[in-house]
Scaffold this motif. Structure first.
Motif, PDB file in Angstrom:
ATOM      1  N   MET A   1       0.840  -1.210   0.000  1.00 60.43           N
ATOM      2  CA  MET A   1       0.000   0.000   0.000  1.00 60.43           C
ATOM      3  C   MET A   1       0.871   1.256   0.000  1.00 60.43           C
ATOM      4  SD  MET A   1      -3.219   0.972   0.208  1.00 60.43           S
ATOM      5  CE  MET A   1      -3.772   2.639   0.159  1.00 60.43           C
ATOM      6  N   LEU A   2       1.730   1.359   1.013  1.00 66.84           N
ATOM      7  CA  LEU A   2       2.609   2.518   1.116  1.00 66.84           C
ATOM      8  C   LEU A   2       3.548   2.559  -0.083  1.00 66.84           C
ATOM      9  CD1 LEU A   2       3.326   4.873   3.049  1.00 66.84           C
ATOM     10  CD2 LEU A   2       5.205   3.459   3.879  1.00 66.84           C
ATOM     11  N   ARG A   3       4.011   1.367  -0.483  1.00 67.29           N
ATOM     12  CA  ARG A   3       4.921   1.308  -1.618  1.00 67.29           C
ATOM     13  C   ARG A   3       4.231   1.822  -2.885  1.00 67.29           C
ATOM     14  NH1 ARG A   3       7.316  -4.123  -3.535  1.00 67.29           N
ATOM     15  NH2 ARG A   3       6.814  -3.182  -5.528  1.00 67.29           N
ATOM     16  N   GLY A   4       2.965   1.453  -3.013  1.00 71.61           N
ATOM     17  CA  GLY A   4       2.189   1.906  -4.167  1.00 71.61           C
ATOM     18  C   GLY A   4       2.098   3.425  -4.212  1.00 71.61           C
ATOM     19  N   ILE A   5       1.836   4.014  -3.043  1.00 69.59           N
ATOM     20  CA  ILE A   5       1.705   5.471  -2.976  1.00 69.59           C
ATOM     21  C   ILE A   5       3.035   6.137  -3.325  1.00 69.59           C
ATOM     22  CG2 ILE A   5       1.254   7.432  -1.439  1.00 69.59           C
ATOM     23  CD1 ILE A   5      -0.666   5.651   0.096  1.00 69.59           C
ATOM     24  N   LEU A   6       4.138   5.592  -2.765  1.00 67.64           N
ATOM     25  CA  LEU A   6       5.453   6.160  -3.047  1.00 67.64           C
ATOM     26  C   LEU A   6       5.786   6.079  -4.533  1.00 67.64           C
ATOM     27  CD1 LEU A   6       7.627   5.028  -0.008  1.00 67.64           C
ATOM     28  CD2 LEU A   6       6.871   7.335  -0.611  1.00 67.64           C
ATOM     29  N   MET A   7       5.418   4.929  -5.133  1.00 61.85           N
ATOM     30  CA  MET A   7       5.710   4.760  -6.551  1.00 61.85           C
ATOM     31  C   MET A   7       4.933   5.778  -7.378  1.00 61.85           C
ATOM     32  SD  MET A   7       6.013   1.048  -8.292  1.00 61.85           S
ATOM     33  CE  MET A   7       4.673   1.075  -9.452  1.00 61.85           C
ATOM     34  N   ARG A   8       3.669   5.944  -7.002  1.00 61.72           N
ATOM     35  CA  ARG A   8       2.806   6.895  -7.712  1.00 61.72           C
ATOM     36  C   ARG A   8       3.383   8.312  -7.601  1.00 61.72           C
ATOM     37  NH1 ARG A   8       0.631   9.400 -10.252  1.00 61.72           N
ATOM     38  NH2 ARG A   8      -1.487   9.610 -11.051  1.00 61.72           N
ATOM     39  N   LEU A   9       3.895   8.634  -6.387  1.00 55.97           N
ATOM     40  CA  LEU A   9       4.477   9.964  -6.182  1.00 55.97           C
ATOM     41  C   LEU A   9       5.719  10.161  -7.045  1.00 55.97           C
ATOM     42  CD1 LEU A   9       4.159  10.565  -2.332  1.00 55.97           C
ATOM     43  CD2 LEU A   9       3.238  11.998  -4.143  1.00 55.97           C
ATOM     44  N   SER A  10       6.546   9.093  -7.152  1.00 59.66           N
ATOM     45  CA  SER A  10       7.779   9.233  -7.924  1.00 59.66           C
ATOM     46  C   SER A  10       7.475   9.379  -9.415  1.00 59.66           C
ATOM     47  CB  SER A  10       8.704   8.040  -7.680  1.00 59.66           C
ATOM     48  OG  SER A  10       8.148   6.886  -8.258  1.00 59.66           O
ATOM     49  N   GLN A  11       6.353   8.779  -9.857  1.00 58.14           N
ATOM     50  CA  GLN A  11       5.949   8.948 -11.260  1.00 58.14           C
ATOM     51  C   GLN A  11       5.557  10.398 -11.542  1.00 58.14           C
ATOM     52  OE1 GLN A  11       2.779   6.199 -11.676  1.00 58.14           O
ATOM     53  NE2 GLN A  11       4.053   4.561 -12.505  1.00 58.14           N
ATOM     54  N   ALA A  12       5.103  11.090 -10.495  1.00 57.03           N
ATOM     55  CA  ALA A  12       4.618  12.456 -10.699  1.00 57.03           C
ATOM     56  C   ALA A  12       5.760  13.429 -10.926  1.00 57.03           C
ATOM     57  CB  ALA A  12       3.786  12.892  -9.497  1.00 57.03           C
ATOM     58  N   VAL A  13       6.970  13.081 -10.465  1.00 56.51           N
ATOM     59  CA  VAL A  13       8.095  14.021 -10.556  1.00 56.51           C
ATOM     60  C   VAL A  13       8.415  14.425 -12.010  1.00 56.51           C
ATOM     61  CG1 VAL A  13      10.539  14.375 -10.068  1.00 56.51           C
ATOM     62  CG2 VAL A  13       9.062  13.333  -8.356  1.00 56.51           C
ATOM     63  N   ASP A 302      -6.215   8.236  -7.128  1.00 59.04           N
ATOM     64  CA  ASP A 302      -5.712   6.870  -7.261  1.00 59.04           C
ATOM     65  C   ASP A 302      -5.705   6.145  -5.927  1.00 59.04           C
ATOM     66  OD1 ASP A 302      -5.398   7.233  -9.888  1.00 59.04           O
ATOM     67  OD2 ASP A 302      -3.200   7.334  -9.889  1.00 59.04           O
ATOM     68  N   ILE A 303      -5.367   6.877  -4.870  1.00 57.16           N
ATOM     69  CA  ILE A 303      -5.323   6.255  -3.545  1.00 57.16           C
ATOM     70  C   ILE A 303      -6.742   5.894  -3.085  1.00 57.16           C
ATOM     71  CG2 ILE A 303      -4.719   6.611  -1.126  1.00 57.16           C
ATOM     72  CD1 ILE A 303      -2.393   8.384  -2.157  1.00 57.16           C
ATOM     73  N   ILE A 304      -7.684   6.824  -3.315  1.00 56.96           N
ATOM     74  CA  ILE A 304      -9.084   6.538  -2.978  1.00 56.96           C
ATOM     75  C   ILE A 304      -9.541   5.284  -3.723  1.00 56.96           C
ATOM     76  CG2 ILE A 304     -11.463   7.362  -3.194  1.00 56.96           C
ATOM     77  CD1 ILE A 304     -10.432  10.204  -2.963  1.00 56.96           C
ATOM     78  N   TYR A 305      -9.102   5.205  -4.959  1.00 57.97           N
ATOM     79  CA  TYR A 305      -9.459   4.086  -5.825  1.00 57.97           C
ATOM     80  C   TYR A 305      -9.085   2.752  -5.199  1.00 57.97           C
ATOM     81  CZ  TYR A 305     -10.106   1.896 -10.384  1.00 57.97           C
ATOM     82  OH  TYR A 305     -10.556   1.132 -11.418  1.00 57.97           O
ATOM     83  N   THR A 306      -7.879   2.703  -4.601  1.00 62.68           N
ATOM     84  CA  THR A 306      -7.456   1.441  -3.989  1.00 62.68           C
ATOM     85  C   THR A 306      -8.362   1.057  -2.825  1.00 62.68           C
ATOM     86  OG1 THR A 306      -5.938   2.589  -2.532  1.00 62.68           O
ATOM     87  CG2 THR A 306      -5.033   1.775  -4.598  1.00 62.68           C
ATOM     88  N   ARG A 311      -9.534  -5.120  -5.528  1.00 65.24           N
ATOM     89  CA  ARG A 311      -8.726  -5.842  -6.504  1.00 65.24           C
ATOM     90  C   ARG A 311      -7.432  -5.108  -6.797  1.00 65.24           C
ATOM     91  NH1 ARG A 311     -13.172  -6.486 -11.054  1.00 65.24           N
ATOM     92  NH2 ARG A 311     -13.432  -4.374 -10.297  1.00 65.24           N
ATOM     93  N   VAL A 312      -7.487  -3.768  -6.770  1.00 67.10           N
ATOM     94  CA  VAL A 312      -6.284  -2.977  -7.025  1.00 67.10           C
ATOM     95  C   VAL A 312      -5.334  -3.100  -5.843  1.00 67.10           C
ATOM     96  CG1 VAL A 312      -5.407  -0.666  -7.494  1.00 67.10           C
ATOM     97  CG2 VAL A 312      -7.596  -1.384  -8.426  1.00 67.10           C
ATOM     98  N   ARG A 313      -5.900  -3.106  -4.614  1.00 66.96           N
ATOM     99  CA  ARG A 313      -5.091  -3.129  -3.412  1.00 66.96           C
ATOM    100  C   ARG A 313      -4.306  -4.438  -3.296  1.00 66.96           C
ATOM    101  NH1 ARG A 313      -8.496  -2.727   1.672  1.00 66.96           N
ATOM    102  NH2 ARG A 313      -9.920  -1.972   0.060  1.00 66.96           N
ATOM    103  N   TYR A 314      -4.992  -5.546  -3.557  1.00 63.49           N
ATOM    104  CA  TYR A 314      -4.345  -6.839  -3.340  1.00 63.49           C
ATOM    105  C   TYR A 314      -3.738  -7.401  -4.617  1.00 63.49           C
ATOM    106  CZ  TYR A 314      -6.968  -6.454   0.957  1.00 63.49           C
ATOM    107  OH  TYR A 314      -7.478  -5.995   2.128  1.00 63.49           O
ATOM    108  N   GLY A 315      -4.125  -6.853  -5.743  1.00 64.73           N
ATOM    109  CA  GLY A 315      -3.706  -7.429  -7.019  1.00 64.73           C
ATOM    110  C   GLY A 315      -2.244  -7.206  -7.352  1.00 64.73           C
TER     111      GLY A 315
END
Lengths: 315, 295
Positions: A1-13, A302-306, A311-315
């Motif tokens: 979960m946290l990793r997903g958020i961090l990854m999403r943030l790094s994509q934003a840079v 995206d975070i709300i989405y999870t 399915r997104v959270r565990y997939g």
């Protein structure tokens, strides 16, 4: 979960970097000398030179770009020429107006837009469906600012139900005057979003209603209300949340135009004033802030989405 | 190997031809497509017939100012005594031209970007980050910023709006091309020696035509609405040449005493957007039932 958020943030840079360069280039798109364009046709050569120096336009382009980044990094989004204040403080001053308008409009949009879509899907191919879909189609086809002007002519000038223009801050007049100054622009602004959301909700709901698990629920005797509310509606929300970012973007984009119709002193009006006064640093800085805000909002969506879709959270 | 690469390709082309015919027949029987098509067709005819009124849309008649709609002036006259009916007809030319140009320009560039990023994985991340950046700010805001920088001219409105709508089109074409890329006939084309160019423009792009066409139709509708909004903010096509947007913008300050100035061009915008949206809905139902409404 946290990793997903961090990854999403790094994509934003990289997105933010590219967006900053684009907004930087905006001023250099101006035909001819930007300093001359900002100063206006009647300016003295000294005034033009002063602007050129103030904005650093006399330095080489790469240096200007580096400075641009350095300023953004410390939260400096530039100085307005006409307002004699920083873009950030000018935006912060006007933010409550735009946020209030967007919020009231969103509160109007969500239940009506989603509700209409669900109703149309449930009674599909009936006159109710046809009626709702015509309404939704009108919502996405009528120019909002035009509806706004007509609405002012009828409801404010003719009937006197609402104030024709202006904004009453929450802190000054209390809830009702604030609400009265916003409800008319908010409804006008909501029309497009309602149409947009109703069309998406309907098609999402139709997809869900055709699924096997709905038939199973009905077959095993779950009552109709529970089938729709618990099984169908909750799954309909998944694609609807996906477009929440787009809805917010449409809302804020629309408010730029609607603020102009109702003379609401928000960020939209700030940008338009900036354009009319050729205050390009103000326009640039405001656009930059908008872009940054939306990149963050989309990450949030995206975070709300999870949370909505396991399915997104565990997939 | 039961089928050679060539047979698969040949049968694919035969199927495509038959499918085109079936699509056309379905469209002709689709109610909202036909209603939209007729609305758009009538508007195009009206725009082309504008010179037949024999009235100069920019001719000022000071003594005829602010005439309400009546027998001689169907839509009334404006603050300069110009005939609004003629101006709305000529406005159709400019507004529809802007809508068409934006739809075609964003369609062509968006399709090229979409297909390129589906075919070349290395380009993909760069192109898509640029598209993300373009989508960071609301589309109308991006168009306002660009339009302001390029100056109030018809071609800058077209460029500004096209740039604002390119990323969505690129994404849709890319998504479609990514699916096509994995299909058997692309592999067949590749083993039979087709170049990347050929695969992109002969196979990936034609298979994305459906979603591309649907998206471009909606872009057309958005562009008509956005042109009006830009004109209203003072960055549309410059007067005196009439566009629906700048007639409303000019008439706004007289809205209380002369409501007709802004009423009729607004109807025209709504009708045109409605027609394009109906057309798009019909195309989507027939060509691409799984595509959702996207902004």
């Amino acid at each position: 979960m946290l990793r997903g958020i961090l990854m999403r943030l790094s994509q934003a840079v990289p997105v933010l970097l590219i967006f900053s360069v684009m907004v930087f280039m905006l001023m250099h798109l101006l035909p001819g000398d930007p300093a001359l364009a900002i100063a206006g046709p009647d300016a003295t050569p000294e005034a033009v030179q002063a602007i050129r120096q103030q904005l650093g336009l006399d330095r080489p382009l790469p240096i200007q770009l580096l400075e641009w980044f350095a300023h953004i990094a410390v939260g400096n989004f530039g100085e307005s020429i006409t307002l004699k204040q920083s873009v950030v403080s000018a935006v912060v001053e006007r933010l409550p107006v735009t946020l209030s308008l967007s919020l009231v409009s969103l509160i109007v949009t969500l239940p009506i837009g989603i509700g209409l879509g669900v109703v149309a899907a449930y009674w599909r191919n009936s006159w109710i469906d046809a009626f709702v879909m015509v309404l939704a189609l009108l919502g996405v086809s009528l120019p909002g600012f035009w509806v706004g002007i007509l609405s002012v002519l009828y409801f404010s000038v003719q009937l006197g139900w609402f104030p024709p223009s202006g904004y009453v801050p929450l802190t000054e007049g209390g809830f009702w005057p604030w609400f009265a100054s916003l409800i008319q622009p908010a409804i006008v602004l909501a029309l497009f979003q309602i149409g947009f959301l109703a069309r998406i909700t309907r098609s999402a709901m139709l997809d869900v209603l055709d699924q096997d698990f709905i038939r199973t629920a009905r077959a095993k005797g779950v009552d109709e209300w529970t089938t729709i509310a618990k099984h169908a509606f909750r799954n309909t929300l998944i694609p609807v949340v996906t477009v929440l970012g787009i809805t917010l973007s449409l809302l804020v984009g629309g408010s730029v135009v609607i603020e102009q119709v109702f003379a609401l002193p928000g960020i939209g009006r700030l940008i338009v004033q900036g354009i009319l006064n050729r205050d390009y640093p103000l326009v640039q800085g405001t656009m930059l802030l908008f872009g940054f805000a939306f990149v963050l909002i989309n990450i949030l969506v995206d975070i709300i989405y999870t949370f909505v879709d396991p399915r997104v959270r565990y997939g | 190997m039961a089928e050679s690469a060539a047979t698969i390709l040949a049968s694919g082309e035969a199927i495509a031809a038959r499918r085109r015919f079936r699509v056309l027949r379905k469209l002709l029987h689709h109610r909202s497509f036909m209603v939209g098509f007729i609305i758009v067709l009538l508007m195009v005819i009206a725009a082309l017939c504008a010179p037949l009124t024999g009235v100069d849309p920019n001719a000022m008649r000071v003594r005829m100012r602010f005439r309400p709609p009546q027998e001689t002036w169907w839509f009334g006259t404006d603050q300069f005594g110009r005939d609004l009916f003629t101006r709305v007809l000529y406005g159709a030319q400019l507004s529809l031209w802007i809508g068409l140009s934006v739809a075609v320009l964003s369609g062509v560039v968006g399709a090229a970007i979409g297909v390129l990023s589906a075919q070349y994985r290395k380009l993909d991340s760069l192109l898509m980050r640029i598209m993300d950046a373009l989508m960071a700010a609301p589309a109308i805001l991006l168009a306002i910023g660009l339009g302001a920088a390029l100056g109030p001219q018809t071609h800058s409105v077209i460029i500004a709006l096209a740039v604002a709508y390119i990323p969505r089109t690129a994404r849709i074409v890319r998504a479609s091309a990514l699916v096509t890329r994995e299909l058997e006939f692309i592999e067949a084309a590749r083993v039979s020696g087709a170049s990347n160019m050929r695969i992109m423009f002969k196979h990936l792009l034609p298979n994305a035509t459906g979603p591309l066409l649907v998206q471009s139709t909606f872009v057309f509708a958005y562009a008509i609405l956005a042109e009006a909004a830009l004109s209203f903010l003072g960055i549309g096509p410059p007067p005196p040449a009439p566009s629906w947007g700048n007639i409303i913008a000019e008439g706004r300050q007289f809205a209380v005493q002369a409501w007709w100035i802004m009423l009729f061009p607004g109807f025209a915008i709504s009708l045109a957007a409605l027609g394009m949206n109906l057309l798009g809905d019909g195309l989507r139902d027939v060509l691409d039932p799984r595509l959702k409404v996207e902004s």
